[in-house]
Write a protein that holds these residues in place. Structure first.
Motif, PDB file in Angstrom:
ATOM      1  N   GLY A 140       0.749  -1.239   0.103  1.00 41.23           N
ATOM      2  CA  GLY A 140       0.062  -0.070   0.011  1.00 41.23           C
ATOM      3  C   GLY A 140       0.720   1.248  -0.059  1.00 41.23           C
ATOM      4  N   ASP A 141       2.313   1.289   0.186  1.00 39.54           N
ATOM      5  CA  ASP A 141       3.032   2.294   0.200  1.00 39.54           C
ATOM      6  C   ASP A 141       3.214   2.765  -1.140  1.00 39.54           C
ATOM      7  OD1 ASP A 141       4.965   4.435   0.394  1.00 39.54           O
ATOM      8  OD2 ASP A 141       6.138   3.149   1.739  1.00 39.54           O
ATOM      9  N   GLU A 142       2.933   3.935  -1.662  1.00 39.10           N
ATOM     10  CA  GLU A 142       3.052   4.137  -3.121  1.00 39.10           C
ATOM     11  C   GLU A 142       3.834   5.510  -3.320  1.00 39.10           C
ATOM     12  OE1 GLU A 142      -0.657   3.612  -5.193  1.00 39.10           O
ATOM     13  OE2 GLU A 142      -0.831   1.712  -4.860  1.00 39.10           O
ATOM     14  N   THR A 143       4.241   5.876  -2.066  1.00 42.33           N
ATOM     15  CA  THR A 143       4.959   7.178  -2.208  1.00 42.33           C
ATOM     16  C   THR A 143       6.285   6.876  -3.277  1.00 42.33           C
ATOM     17  OG1 THR A 143       6.159   6.514  -0.182  1.00 42.33           O
ATOM     18  CG2 THR A 143       4.200   7.778   0.185  1.00 42.33           C
ATOM     19  N   GLN A 144       6.686   8.194  -3.567  1.00 46.75           N
ATOM     20  CA  GLN A 144       7.963   8.051  -4.405  1.00 46.75           C
ATOM     21  C   GLN A 144       9.112   7.454  -3.592  1.00 46.75           C
ATOM     22  OE1 GLN A 144       8.092  12.365  -5.485  1.00 46.75           O
ATOM     23  NE2 GLN A 144      10.011  12.383  -4.448  1.00 46.75           N
ATOM     24  N   VAL A 145      10.071   7.006  -4.353  1.00 46.39           N
ATOM     25  CA  VAL A 145      11.195   6.470  -4.105  1.00 46.39           C
ATOM     26  C   VAL A 145      12.554   7.312  -4.542  1.00 46.39           C
ATOM     27  CG1 VAL A 145      10.646   3.882  -3.447  1.00 46.39           C
ATOM     28  CG2 VAL A 145      11.304   4.656  -5.798  1.00 46.39           C
ATOM     29  N   ASN A 146      13.419   7.515  -3.618  1.00 47.80           N
ATOM     30  CA  ASN A 146      14.558   8.216  -3.962  1.00 47.80           C
ATOM     31  C   ASN A 146      15.988   7.980  -3.795  1.00 47.80           C
ATOM     32  OD1 ASN A 146      12.351  10.997  -3.904  1.00 47.80           O
ATOM     33  ND2 ASN A 146      12.358   9.968  -1.812  1.00 47.80           N
ATOM     34  N   LEU A 147      17.000   8.483  -4.427  1.00 46.47           N
ATOM     35  CA  LEU A 147      18.112   8.081  -4.263  1.00 46.47           C
ATOM     36  C   LEU A 147      19.092   9.660  -4.323  1.00 46.47           C
ATOM     37  CD1 LEU A 147      19.970   5.536  -4.196  1.00 46.47           C
ATOM     38  CD2 LEU A 147      20.556   5.946  -6.638  1.00 46.47           C
ATOM     39  N   ALA A 148      19.605   9.918  -3.252  1.00 45.83           N
ATOM     40  CA  ALA A 148      20.330  11.086  -3.252  1.00 45.83           C
ATOM     41  C   ALA A 148      21.970  10.961  -3.474  1.00 45.83           C
ATOM     42  CB  ALA A 148      20.248  11.717  -1.884  1.00 45.83           C
ATOM     43  N   ILE A 149      22.395  11.528  -4.497  1.00 47.30           N
ATOM     44  CA  ILE A 149      23.994  11.466  -4.593  1.00 47.30           C
ATOM     45  C   ILE A 149      24.725  12.681  -4.071  1.00 47.30           C
ATOM     46  CG2 ILE A 149      25.655  11.267  -6.654  1.00 47.30           C
ATOM     47  CD1 ILE A 149      23.488  10.017  -8.545  1.00 47.30           C
ATOM     48  N   VAL A 150      25.425  12.436  -3.051  1.00 44.19           N
ATOM     49  CA  VAL A 150      25.884  13.389  -2.468  1.00 44.19           C
ATOM     50  C   VAL A 150      27.213  14.105  -3.295  1.00 44.19           C
ATOM     51  CG1 VAL A 150      27.223  14.107  -0.338  1.00 44.19           C
ATOM     52  CG2 VAL A 150      25.378  12.438  -0.067  1.00 44.19           C
ATOM     53  N   GLN A 151      27.243  15.501  -3.210  1.00 45.10           N
ATOM     54  CA  GLN A 151      28.160  16.162  -4.228  1.00 45.10           C
ATOM     55  C   GLN A 151      28.577  15.296  -5.322  1.00 45.10           C
ATOM     56  OE1 GLN A 151      30.691  18.943  -2.679  1.00 45.10           O
ATOM     57  NE2 GLN A 151      28.421  19.233  -2.404  1.00 45.10           N
ATOM     58  N   ALA A 152      27.618  15.450  -6.287  1.00 45.84           N
ATOM     59  CA  ALA A 152      27.491  14.679  -7.545  1.00 45.84           C
ATOM     60  C   ALA A 152      28.786  15.247  -8.521  1.00 45.84           C
ATOM     61  CB  ALA A 152      26.195  14.822  -8.192  1.00 45.84           C
TER      62      ALA A 152
END
Length: 424
Positions: free
Chosen positions: A60-72
């Motif tokens: 039931g969790d349909e929130t967005q999924v994120n990937l943070a790239i530090v100091q890209a």
């Protein structure tokens, strides 16, 4: 007449897209969103088809999924993918993060600029008898002098100069090394979700390395009793650092090791341990892995060991059961089986009297009672110990067999020496 049928399989409703953090910090966020998540699912992120992050997602969790790239930077370019899998099926999406896209980002370099920080030690006041507590904070100021040092792909690393406030851990004017996990997976849209995940990962890294340090202290105490062992190993401590001016505020900080940096044990892309065995230090690292594996009755394994000479850092750990000694990491069971089959006892394993892992695998090992105290503390109370350093009477020299009478005398002498070292 055709009948439309409902498919319970998950679906991608927003493909991966990238956007820079609004504060111009140089951090980059990749995100996507799945629909029809009808059961508990596994989310996996990939870079160039190699898995870089994995997390559970509730039904039931349909929130967005994120990937943070530090100091890209351009080093982060590649094809990123995200998949969701559950009992009803799977779906995935991918995104080309090109060097041209990264070149167009505004990257803020903080080199030569001082910043206020907080530094907190993790203290094991009772050795392995407790799970560690966070000590008193240090308040100081540092200045970044070099960014993106090393060639690791799971961390971003900086070298910094200590300006003031961190004595006696770091003297003013000395350099230290700062590490942040990158990329960081997190759920939800709010920035607080990223900060919570960042804090969790950095606390876990502190716990892993400082716990390994406690084990290594005991290992080295046993090694010092042995005349021919030579210089003992040391896992250097790491501290939790808070940088309030940074949107990814938590990091670890440690001593800046000088010398030739080497990787003694690493996990390859298939999850196998690549253990180096050529040099004396590499063989001692193998013996340390064997010792801890045997001490924890096969529940914990050091999978990554790096450093300069006998000073070790960037320690990676796999445990068979999440929650073992407060660790939340969980390794692939194949890693443990592979270590047992691959490890070959060397000269230092023999000096420590460690049992062959092949023998351990065939025997039923007794489990340690809950709340057991540090092995070093147990030695003060009783001569008989369940330490991996087994009775010298049963140990076989790595060089040549000896007579039982001679071995028995050597046992008494070594045991008496061991007690002298512990009780001083």
């Amino acid at each position: 007449m055709s009948v439309l049928r409902f498919s319970p399989a998950p679906q991608v409703i927003r493909k991966i897209r990238g956007e820079a953090f609004a504060d111009g910090s140089g951090h980059l966020k990749l995100w996507c969103q799945f629909f029809n998540v009808l059961s508990d699912s596994n989310i996996k992120w990939y870079k160039n088809e190699e898995e870089i992050a994995q997390v559970k997602k509730n039904a039931g969790d349909e929130t967005q999924v994120n990937l943070a790239i530090v100091q890209a930077s351009c080093k982060d370019s590649g094809v990123y993918g995200c998949s969701l899998t559950n009992e009803y099926g799977s779906d995935s999406t991918d995104f080309l993060l090109s060097a041209d896209i990264l070149a167009g980002m505004v990257l803020r370099e903080d080199l030569g600029v001082g910043e206020e920080i907080e530094m907190t030690p993790l203290i094991f006041s009772k050795g392995l008898a407790d799970s560690g507590i966070w000590g008193n904070k240090f308040f100081g100021r540092i200045m970044m002098t070099e960014s993106r040092i090393g060639d690791g792909c799971s961390h971003k690393v900086w070298r910094a100069k200590v300006i003031y406030g961190l004595e006696p851990v770091f003297e003013s004017g000395n350099t230290c090394v700062i590490k942040v996990c990158s990329p960081i997976f997190y759920g939800g849209k709010e920035e607080s979700c990223l900060i919570e995940r960042n804090l969790h990962l950095m606390k876990q890294e502190c716990r892993i390395q400082n716990l390994a340090r406690e084990y290594c202290k005991i290992f080295s105490a046993e090694a010092r009793v042995i005349e021919n062992f030579g210089s003992p190993l040391e896992v250097i401590p790491v501290y939790l650092m808070y940088r309030p001016a940074n949107p990814v505020p938590y990091a670890t900080v440690e001593t800046d090791l000088t010398g030739v940096y080497k990787k003694y044990s690493v996990l390859d892309n298939t999850g196998r341990i690549d253990m180096k065995t050529g040099s004396e230090v590499e063989q001692k690292c193998c013996a340390l892995q064997h010792w801890i594996f045997q001490w924890t009755t096969g529940n914990m394994l050091l999978t990554r060991l790096e450093g300069v000479d006998t000073k070790l850092t960037n320690v990676g750990v796999s445990v068979k059961t999440t929650g073992h000694l407060g660790l939340s990491v969980e390794g692939n069971p194949k890693v443990f089986d592979q270590f047992v089959s691959q490890h070959k006892c060397n000269y230092f394993c023999g000096l420590l009297g460690l049992r062959s892992l092949k023998v351990m695998d065939s025997l039923s090992m007794p489990t340690k009672p809950k709340g057991s105290k540090s092995p070093l503390l147990q030695r003060k109370k009783a001569v008989s110990s369940s330490s991996p350093q087994t009775s010298r009477k049963a140990a076989v020299s790595p060089r040549m067999p000896r007579k039982a009478e001679h071995e028995d005398n050597k046992t008494k002498h070594n045991d008496s020496e061991a007690h002298k070292v512990v009780e001083t």
